[in-house]
Design an enzyme around this catalytic site. Structure first.
Site, PDB file in Angstrom:
ATOM      1  CG  ASN A   1      -3.369  -7.504   8.044  1.00  0.00           C
ATOM      2  OD1 ASN A   1      -3.540  -7.048   9.147  1.00  0.00           O
ATOM      3  ND2 ASN A   1      -4.128  -7.411   6.919  1.00  0.00           N
ATOM      4  CD  GLU A   2      -7.556  -7.060   8.211  1.00  0.00           C
ATOM      5  OE1 GLU A   2      -8.007  -7.242   7.099  1.00  0.00           O
ATOM      6  OE2 GLU A   2      -7.864  -5.953   8.748  1.00  0.00           O
TER       7      GLU A   2
ATOM      8  CD1 TRP B   1      -5.783   2.429   7.533  1.00  0.00           C
ATOM      9  CD2 TRP B   1      -4.111   0.888   7.756  1.00  0.00           C
ATOM     10  NE1 TRP B   1      -5.191   1.897   6.067  1.00  0.00           N
ATOM     11  CE2 TRP B   1      -4.508   1.107   6.298  1.00  0.00           C
ATOM     12  CE3 TRP B   1      -2.940   0.104   8.183  1.00  0.00           C
ATOM     13  CZ2 TRP B   1      -3.646   0.570   5.615  1.00  0.00           C
ATOM     14  CZ3 TRP B   1      -2.283  -0.317   7.368  1.00  0.00           C
ATOM     15  CH2 TRP B   1      -2.591  -0.534   5.867  1.00  0.00           C
TER      16      TRP B   1
ATOM     17  CD  GLU C   1      -7.571   1.182   2.579  1.00  0.00           C
ATOM     18  OE1 GLU C   1      -6.670   1.678   3.184  1.00  0.00           O
ATOM     19  OE2 GLU C   1      -8.036   0.183   2.785  1.00  0.00           O
ATOM     20  CD1 TRP C   2      -6.452  -2.989   1.031  1.00  0.00           C
ATOM     21  CD2 TRP C   2      -4.831  -3.938  -0.134  1.00  0.00           C
ATOM     22  NE1 TRP C   2      -5.248  -3.343   2.034  1.00  0.00           N
ATOM     23  CE2 TRP C   2      -4.245  -3.845   1.106  1.00  0.00           C
ATOM     24  CE3 TRP C   2      -4.142  -4.240  -1.418  1.00  0.00           C
ATOM     25  CZ2 TRP C   2      -3.106  -4.228   1.542  1.00  0.00           C
ATOM     26  CZ3 TRP C   2      -2.838  -4.833  -0.795  1.00  0.00           C
ATOM     27  CH2 TRP C   2      -2.129  -4.669   0.358  1.00  0.00           C
TER      28      TRP C   2
ATOM     29  CD  GLN D   1      -2.976  -1.047   2.311  1.00  0.00           C
ATOM     30  OE1 GLN D   1      -2.648  -1.865   3.356  1.00  0.00           O
ATOM     31  NE2 GLN D   1      -4.048  -0.438   2.068  1.00  0.00           N
TER      32      GLN D   1
ATOM     33  CG  HIS E   1      -0.813  -6.422   5.315  1.00  0.00           C
ATOM     34  ND1 HIS E   1      -0.954  -5.643   6.680  1.00  0.00           N
ATOM     35  CD2 HIS E   1      -1.945  -5.943   4.696  1.00  0.00           C
ATOM     36  CE1 HIS E   1      -2.086  -4.942   6.665  1.00  0.00           C
ATOM     37  NE2 HIS E   1      -2.693  -5.063   5.325  1.00  0.00           N
TER      38      HIS E   1
ATOM     39  CG  PHE F   1      -8.160   4.671   5.840  1.00  0.00           C
ATOM     40  CD1 PHE F   1      -8.783   4.624   6.929  1.00  0.00           C
ATOM     41  CD2 PHE F   1      -8.612   4.064   4.741  1.00  0.00           C
ATOM     42  CE1 PHE F   1     -10.143   3.630   7.129  1.00  0.00           C
ATOM     43  CE2 PHE F   1      -9.740   3.108   4.731  1.00  0.00           C
ATOM     44  CZ  PHE F   1     -10.535   3.088   6.059  1.00  0.00           C
TER      45      PHE F   1
ATOM     46  CG  ASN G   1      -6.059  -4.914  12.033  1.00  0.00           C
ATOM     47  OD1 ASN G   1      -5.365  -4.648  12.903  1.00  0.00           O
ATOM     48  ND2 ASN G   1      -5.969  -5.495  10.789  1.00  0.00           N
TER      49      ASN G   1
ATOM     50  CE1 TYR H   1      -9.631  -1.490  10.090  1.00  0.00           C
ATOM     51  CE2 TYR H   1      -9.837   1.102   9.770  1.00  0.00           C
ATOM     52  CZ  TYR H   1      -8.945  -0.182   9.761  1.00  0.00           C
ATOM     53  OH  TYR H   1      -7.574  -0.207   9.451  1.00  0.00           O
TER      54      TYR H   1
END
Ligand SMILES: *[C@@H]1O[C@H](CO)[C@@H](O)[C@H](O)[C@H]1NC(C)=O
Ligand SMILES: *[C@@H]1O[C@H](CO)[C@@H](O)[C@H](O)[C@H]1NC(C)=O
Length: 518
Positions: free
Chosen positions: A200-201, A463, A470-471, A53, A155, A479, A340, A342
């Protein structure tokens, strides 16, 4: 570098005072003041990023091609056909970026290692010295500035070679490749890196890449979407299973060969959305079930050695099994919990009411989620569809983790706010991000409440440090604490929120001097 105090800083307090009341927030969310001294002295306050990113330099110094390099070059996949070829050009500007963090008074930074810089072709090629040098410089310069590196090993970006050879996470071979990658990281960086996150995730890798098909490798099947291949009901389960075993084997390797000498700790990061029952009476079980399906999916095996019973009951033999040997590896394969967070939504039980076809399925735990109750949104919408400002969710997440996995320390490794396009695209509007400040103040207040209530939280990462790729939303969604001009200069400019964070952390006058003297 020409960073000056932004004039908006001087009126941001006023703006906060007159900001309009937003949706669904309780009074304590709205009015509780939050101070650095509400957190322990040794608490980590940092910013988060990931390699693809921000880095750019996608072909430099021997780097190999990743899944995201390929995907972002397919026209139509990313907003505005953006790619990460240049991104924030962090590959060349990392010293400046570390200085930005130092100027804000951060004592921690979470970033990830680009797999293809280190092993351009996975374990089918050589270690690339150029990549090792790059991360050595980052780690050394962070430590020089008193900033603790928190390193995510993987990630979202992995060598395309592994997709071509054996379909990456669909194959158990990916476990061997991941362990090899992790080993190189421990060997090369472990003398200085004390906080590792393996993956990550993993659940988002599975959901976005193999159920919805919106992320590479874009597998899915109806009714979830139209992809050239995939099985949205089955593949996400396989992909998570392989990631869990890859994690467990990497942790086992770390503990056997590195941890005693290097003295670090290791965990894995998941994303947690919080849920509230849509109807207080009948939907409480839906909340329990969907949390088991997302949080328990990853952390139950890692803490307790097997998938949650809620998943086994509903998914039966579709859910992979751990052998006895697997269980020995995986049970207890963490030193801390990393989450993480949100947003929060409502959950509705499809056993008792009707739900759309793509929702009313085993893999969704037969739970429908919605941001609406009686036509009213749960919180102020953020720039990414599906994200709403619900500060109380932070407290609930910590309480949930504390209850389900007692006696583990917790890091909040991502929390952040993206503005809506309707908030305006002018640079002045983007810099004047009082909504982001309000977001962080209210989420931090909720975090502090959870900690007063016994939550063992050790750190909080925003973040993100700066606007980035952002993908699938490209550079459209911002962000960052710092604005980045992606179209022309790549110049970084502190938003109001960067000034706020600096002042929150260090006392305003000291930071003022530092920011102006860069
Ligand atoms: C992205 O690329 C495709 C194919 O070249 C093109 O049709 C489309 O208009 C592009 N989108 C934007 C926003 O430029
Ligand atoms: C909690 O963790 C501490 C330190 O790791 C350990 O000494 C203690 O026995 C644990 N307690 C429980 C209930 O697991």
């Amino acid at each position: 570098m020409g960073i000056k105090m932004h004039p908006f800083f001087f009126c941001f307090l006023l703006l906060l005072l007159v900001s309009p009341h937003s949706y669904g927030e309780s009074e304590e969310d709205e009015f509780e003041e939050i101070k650095r001294s509400d957190f322990p002295k040794h608490f980590f306050f940092g910013a988060s990023t990931s390699s693809y990113q921000i880095e750019g330099g996608y072909l430099e110094d021997g780097k190999g091609i990743s899944n995201w390099d390929v995907f972002s070059h397919i026209p139509g996949k990313i907003t505005n056909n953006d790619t990460g070829d240049v991104a924030d050009d962090h590959y060349h500007r990392f010293l400046e970026d570390i200085e930005l963090m130092h100027s804000m008074g951060l004592n921690a930074y979470r970033f990830s290692i680009s797999w293809t810089r280190i092993l351009p072709r996975g374990r089918f090629g050589k270690v690339n010295k150029g990549g090792i040098n790059f991360y050595n410089k980052i780690i050394d310069n962070l430590l020089l500035k008193g900033i603790e590196p928190f390193v995510t090993i993987y990630h979202f970006d992995y060598p395309m070679e592994l997709e071509r050879r054996y379909e990456s996470w669909m194959s158990s071979q990916m476990q061997d490749d991941f362990v090899e990658f992790a080993k190189v990281c421990f060997e090369e960086f472990g003398d200085r890196v004390k906080y590792w996150m393996t993956i990550n995730e993993p659940e988002m890798v599975a959901i976005l890449g193999y159920r919805m098909g919106s992320f590479p490798p874009a597998h899915c099947s109806p009714p979830f979407g139209k992809c050239s291949m995939g099985n949205s009901d089955r593949e996400p389960l396989i992909v998570v299973h392989n990631q869990l075993l890859a994690h467990a084997k990497a942790v086992s390797l770390y503990r056997t060969h590195f941890q005693v000498k290097q003295g670090g700790s290791i965990g894995i990061t998941i994303s947690i959305q919080m849920y509230e029952p849509l109807d207080q009476q009948s939907d409480t079980q839906a909340v329990d079930r969907i949390l088991a399906f997302y949080v328990g999916w990853i952390y139950d095996p890692i803490v307790y050695g097997d998938y949650p019973k809620e998943m086994r009951e509903i998914l039966g033999s579709e859910l992979p099994s751990f052998s006895d040997e697997d269980k020995r590896y995986i049970k207890g394969s963490l030193d801390f919990i990393s989450i993480n967070h949100y947003t929060t939504k409502y959950a509705k039980d499809c056993f008792h009411s009707s739900c759309p076809d793509e929702v009313n399925r085993p893999i969704n735990a037969f739970v429908e989620t919605t941001p609406y109750r009686n036509g009213i949104l749960i919180g102020d919408p953020m720039g990414i569809p599906g994200l709403y400002v619900v500060p109380r969710g932070m407290e609930k997440v910590i309480n949930y983790i504390k209850q389900r996995y007692p006696n583990h320390s917790i890091f909040v490794t991502e929390n952040g706010y993206s503005m809506r396009p309707s908030d305006g695209n002018k640079v002045e509007t983007i810099l004047n991000d009082w909504k982001r400040i309000k977001f962080h103040k209210s989420y931090l207040a909720a975090l502090a409440r959870a900690m007063r209530n016994g939550g063992d939280v050790r750190g909080y990462f925003i973040w993100s440090l700066m606007d980035n790729f952002e993908w699938i939303r490209g550079y459209d969604t911002r962000f960052g604490l710092f604005y980045v001009d992606h179209l022309k200069t790549l110049e970084r400019r502190p938003k109001l929120s960067a000034h706020w964070f600096a002042s929150f952390l260090g006392g305003y006058s000291q930071q003022l001097t530092q920011l102006s003297s860069i």
